[in-house]
Design an enzyme around this catalytic site. Sequence first.
Site, PDB file in Angstrom:
ATOM      1  N   SER A 164       0.851  -1.190   0.000  1.00  0.00           N
ATOM      2  CA  SER A 164       0.000   0.000   0.000  1.00  0.00           C
ATOM      3  C   SER A 164       0.883   1.235   0.000  1.00  0.00           C
ATOM      4  CB  SER A 164      -0.892   0.011   1.246  1.00  0.00           C
ATOM      5  OG  SER A 164      -1.505   1.287   1.378  1.00  0.00           O
ATOM      6  N   LYS A 191       2.954  -2.460   6.157  1.00  0.00           N
ATOM      7  CA  LYS A 191       3.225  -2.413   4.712  1.00  0.00           C
ATOM      8  C   LYS A 191       4.639  -1.907   4.449  1.00  0.00           C
ATOM      9  CE  LYS A 191      -0.795  -4.000   3.330  1.00  0.00           C
ATOM     10  NZ  LYS A 191      -0.923  -5.327   2.707  1.00  0.00           N
TER      11      LYS A 191
HETATM   12  P1  NAP Z   1     -10.670  -7.510   1.852  1.00  0.00           P
HETATM   13  O1  NAP Z   1     -11.772  -7.380   0.874  1.00  0.00           O
HETATM   14  O2  NAP Z   1     -10.949  -7.354   3.306  1.00  0.00           O
HETATM   15  O3  NAP Z   1      -9.962  -8.922   1.573  1.00  0.00           O
HETATM   16  C1  NAP Z   1      -8.933  -9.388   2.404  1.00  0.00           C
HETATM   17  C2  NAP Z   1      -8.723 -10.858   2.136  1.00  0.00           C
HETATM   18  O4  NAP Z   1      -7.671 -11.320   2.994  1.00  0.00           O
HETATM   19  C3  NAP Z   1      -9.954 -11.697   2.465  1.00  0.00           C
HETATM   20  O5  NAP Z   1     -10.062 -12.755   1.539  1.00  0.00           O
HETATM   21  C4  NAP Z   1      -9.623 -12.244   3.845  1.00  0.00           C
HETATM   22  O6  NAP Z   1     -10.294 -13.457   4.155  1.00  0.00           O
HETATM   23  C5  NAP Z   1      -8.144 -12.481   3.652  1.00  0.00           C
HETATM   24  N1  NAP Z   1      -7.442 -12.718   4.903  1.00  0.00           N
HETATM   25  C6  NAP Z   1      -7.415 -11.975   6.014  1.00  0.00           C
HETATM   26  N2  NAP Z   1      -6.673 -12.569   6.959  1.00  0.00           N
HETATM   27  C7  NAP Z   1      -6.217 -13.728   6.420  1.00  0.00           C
HETATM   28  C8  NAP Z   1      -5.405 -14.780   6.886  1.00  0.00           C
HETATM   29  N3  NAP Z   1      -4.915 -14.796   8.131  1.00  0.00           N
HETATM   30  N4  NAP Z   1      -5.122 -15.802   6.044  1.00  0.00           N
HETATM   31  C9  NAP Z   1      -5.616 -15.817   4.796  1.00  0.00           C
HETATM   32  N5  NAP Z   1      -6.414 -14.868   4.308  1.00  0.00           N
HETATM   33  C10 NAP Z   1      -6.708 -13.835   5.114  1.00  0.00           C
HETATM   34  O7  NAP Z   1      -9.503  -6.449   1.554  1.00  0.00           O
HETATM   35  P2  NAP Z   1      -8.826  -5.922   0.197  1.00  0.00           P
HETATM   36  O8  NAP Z   1      -9.003  -4.464   0.184  1.00  0.00           O
HETATM   37  O9  NAP Z   1      -9.247  -6.737  -0.964  1.00  0.00           O
HETATM   38  O10 NAP Z   1      -7.296  -6.196   0.561  1.00  0.00           O
HETATM   39  C11 NAP Z   1      -6.444  -7.041  -0.195  1.00  0.00           C
HETATM   40  C12 NAP Z   1      -5.038  -6.495  -0.074  1.00  0.00           C
HETATM   41  O11 NAP Z   1      -4.977  -5.198  -0.670  1.00  0.00           O
HETATM   42  C13 NAP Z   1      -4.559  -6.309   1.375  1.00  0.00           C
HETATM   43  O12 NAP Z   1      -3.226  -6.740   1.502  1.00  0.00           O
HETATM   44  C14 NAP Z   1      -4.647  -4.810   1.583  1.00  0.00           C
HETATM   45  O13 NAP Z   1      -3.752  -4.340   2.560  1.00  0.00           O
HETATM   46  C15 NAP Z   1      -4.302  -4.317   0.206  1.00  0.00           C
HETATM   47  N6  NAP Z   1      -4.726  -2.939  -0.090  1.00  0.00           N
HETATM   48  C16 NAP Z   1      -6.052  -2.617  -0.114  1.00  0.00           C
HETATM   49  C17 NAP Z   1      -6.428  -1.303  -0.404  1.00  0.00           C
HETATM   50  C18 NAP Z   1      -7.868  -0.878  -0.451  1.00  0.00           C
HETATM   51  O14 NAP Z   1      -8.128   0.353  -0.593  1.00  0.00           O
HETATM   52  N7  NAP Z   1      -8.836  -1.812  -0.389  1.00  0.00           N
HETATM   53  C19 NAP Z   1      -5.449  -0.326  -0.646  1.00  0.00           C
HETATM   54  C20 NAP Z   1      -4.107  -0.695  -0.611  1.00  0.00           C
HETATM   55  C21 NAP Z   1      -3.753  -2.003  -0.332  1.00  0.00           C
HETATM   56  P3  NAP Z   1     -11.680 -13.496   5.009  1.00  0.00           P
HETATM   57  O15 NAP Z   1     -12.784 -13.294   4.015  1.00  0.00           O
HETATM   58  O16 NAP Z   1     -11.656 -14.863   5.593  1.00  0.00           O
HETATM   59  O17 NAP Z   1     -11.604 -12.407   6.035  1.00  0.00           O
END
Ligand code: NAP
Length: 270
Positions: A164, A191
């Site tokens: 991020s 991050k």
């Molecule tokens: P999200 O919709 O909350 O998805 C997160 C995923 O990670 C879900 O499938 C969750 O599973 C899984 N997860 C959490 N803990 C886990 C564990 N211990 N083992 C395996 N899986 C696990 O969030 P997202 O926004 O798509 O995030 C994905 C990535 O993008 C993250 O690394 C986040 O930091 C990064 N990111 C996101 C944004 C944003 O604006 N959304 C911006 C920058 C970076 P469950 O369904 O079981 O909880």
Amino acid sequence: MCCQRLARRGGTRLNAGMTSSHSSTSPRIAVVTGANKGIGFHVARKLGARGVHVLVGSRDSGRGETAVAMLRRDGVTADVLVLDVTAPDSIADAVASVKSKHGRLDVLVNNAGIISGNAAPTALALDDLRKVYETNVFGVVAATNAFLPLLRLSDAPRIVNVSSGLGSIATMTDPSSAYYGLTAAAYQTSKTALDAFTVMYAKELRDTPFKVNAICPGFRATDLAGPGVNASHGATDPAEGADIVVRMALLGADGPTGAFFDSSGTLRPW
Ligand code: NAP
């Protein structure tokens, strides 16, 4: 060799014509952690659309099955891979499953991530810090090292760490940045640590076919962004955030390693 020089091998912007790593007749095999929803789900769908056999990492088998059913309806070749990146037994089982069914791994997308509040360093509960680091940092290192022997069997192994811009020290110290005042210390520093690991893996593996890069998918409307967070808050379609992950997952031999790209494919400072 420092990370900047590693990154410069690929230039400051990803070349649209950069070759893809598809070379053999058998489909590439990819593991995407946390692919049952959010950005990871779209990464799985878009990798599948490129002919990759996707192993949909999900810590809950039911949520994983639901995601896989949706992907298969879209014509994607996908299977569930039950994988909790914070649980050593779960990681070992997942690696054993990939080894017995596929014999190698071509792509590892370390996408699973969590956030826990916006506490500044002085107000940070250590339990929250540990919880976030368990998934966002220790989980990535544990999964990467466990899958490394299978990745070494690929002719074009690719590791993509979903980081991020909020973890960028350049951004944290830039008063003109829209995120300058943000204080989500646990998440942001997790991050930053992930970025440092990206550099260190890339350096260690620089004389091999590996490419190890970090990306920022941009601010996307997902559960992690928060309930009700949407375009009116600047959070856009998570499917768009998946594109840069797919590009880095399928980089050709002429692609960069040890670099950090934003969702437009622009090289960003750490
Ligand atoms: P999200 O919709 O909350 O998805 C997160 C995923 O990670 C879900 O499938 C969750 O599973 C899984 N997860 C959490 N803990 C886990 C564990 N211990 N083992 C395996 N899986 C696990 O969030 P997202 O926004 O798509 O995030 C994905 C990535 O993008 C993250 O690394 C986040 O930091 C990064 N990111 C996101 C944004 C944003 O604006 N959304 C911006 C920058 C970076 P469950 O369904 O079981 O909880």
